[in-house]
Design an enzyme around this catalytic site. Structure first.
Site, short mmCIF file in Angstrom:
data_model
loop_
_atom_site.label_atom_id
_atom_site.label_comp_id
_atom_site.label_asym_id
_atom_site.label_seq_id
_atom_site.Cartn_x
_atom_site.Cartn_y
_atom_site.Cartn_z
N HIS A 1 0.82 -1.22 0.00
CA HIS A 1 0.00 0.00 0.00
C HIS A 1 0.85 1.26 0.00
CE1 HIS A 1 -3.65 -2.29 0.29
NE2 HIS A 1 -3.22 -2.92 1.36
N ARG B 1 7.33 -5.66 2.73
CA ARG B 1 6.05 -6.28 2.38
C ARG B 1 5.83 -6.07 0.90
NH1 ARG B 1 -0.10 -5.28 4.53
NH2 ARG B 1 0.17 -3.16 3.72
N GLU C 1 -5.04 -12.83 6.63
CA GLU C 1 -5.93 -11.67 6.73
C GLU C 1 -7.26 -11.90 6.01
OE1 GLU C 1 -3.87 -8.22 5.20
OE2 GLU C 1 -3.00 -9.31 3.53
N ASP D 1 -7.74 -5.98 7.12
CA ASP D 1 -8.36 -6.85 6.11
C ASP D 1 -9.12 -8.00 6.77
OD1 ASP D 1 -7.95 -5.87 3.47
OD2 ASP D 1 -5.82 -6.15 3.78
#
Ligand code: 3PY
Ligand code: MG
Length: 264
Positions: A50, A75, A154, A180
């Protein structure tokens, strides 16, 4: 910290040596990472899912984190396993892969993050060799141990498959994404990462990790929540994203200035 101490991170987290607190950075700027890494964080995570990092910026940020004597973890975007091995090549100490929903997804992560016999990571760690100071042969023989592959749990499917995911050889630990997970468990009704239902799922995940001899990580929105997660038994937690820390620091300074100026 020396290169050997930085690279001891994987061993420390596998042995559950103390709850670790990591920074989390999505703003793609190695200089910002340089500043954050001076604080008493145990590691810095670069969020390429993100956050807005591209590969050269992330590789430079890995170097800044290591310069500060800390391990850098990345990530990756969903399913972007090719980037996982590139980030390890750049010297990252671990990969967090989002939306790992099955043992098959977990095996795909292992394939690109571990050298044979565990996986089929392709050879080319020139920056990692520079950072670790290891010879090519020593790196090949130790890289599977010196770096960690972390599967994000998630979704409902991931929770159902958690034992299968943890059972995949080469998966070193899991990372709970509570936002999530809360969206999934409420069928899209709410983002509630601190809800009681998420607490139960998190405690269950920690006990599954213990049963498999693997470690547990999770995201917390702030320091207080991070402390709660450490009490649940997590080995590694995020204490809020850098964007939240930046804005809350700015807010505190403005409020303090207004308070003092008004004589209150
Ligand atoms: C989540 O909470 O879903 C995450 O991925 C952590 O950023
Ligand atoms: Mg998520």
């Amino acid at each position: 910290m020396s290169a050997a101490e930085i690279d001891g991170f994987a061993d420390r987290i596998r042995k559950h040596q103390g709850g670790m607190i990591s920074a989390w950075v999505g703003i793609p700027d190695a200089m910002l990472v340089n500043h954050l890494a001076q604080e008493a964080f145990d590691a810095v995570v670069l969020d390429m899912q993100h956050g807005m990092w591209d590969m050269p910026a992330a590789a430079n940020a890995v170097a800044q984190v290591r310069l500060a004597g800390k391990p850098a973890i990345a990530r990756i975007p969903v399913g972007d396993f090719a980037s996982a091995s590139r980030l390890l090549d750049a010297g990252a100490s671990g990969i967090i892969a989002p939306m790992i929903n099955s043992a098959e997804d977990a095996r795909a992560l292992v394939r690109t993050t571990k050298y044979p016999p565990l996986g089929e990571r392709s050879w080319g760690p020139s920056l990692a060799l520079n950072h670790t100071g290891l010879s090519a042969d020593a790196y090949l023989k130790t890289a599977n141990e010196l770096t960690v592959a972390i599967a994000m749990i998630e979704t409902r499917a991931a929770l159902d498959a958690i034992d299968g995911i943890l059972g995949v050889v080469g998966i070193d630990g899991i990372f709970i994404g509570p936002s999530d997970l809360s969206i999934a468990l409420s069928n899209g009704d709410q983002v509630a990462p601190n809800a009681a239902e998420i607490d139960s799922a998190m405690k269950h995940a920690v006990s599954c990790c213990r049963a498999h001899g693997k470690f547990a990580c999770a995201f917390a929105g702030d320091g207080e929540r991070a402390g709660e997660l450490l009490k649940f038994g997590f080995d590694f937690v995020i204490a809020g994203a850098e964007t939240a820390q930046l804005r809350s620091g700015a807010r505190r300074a403005i409020n303090a200035a207004r308070r003092v100026a008004s004589g209150n």
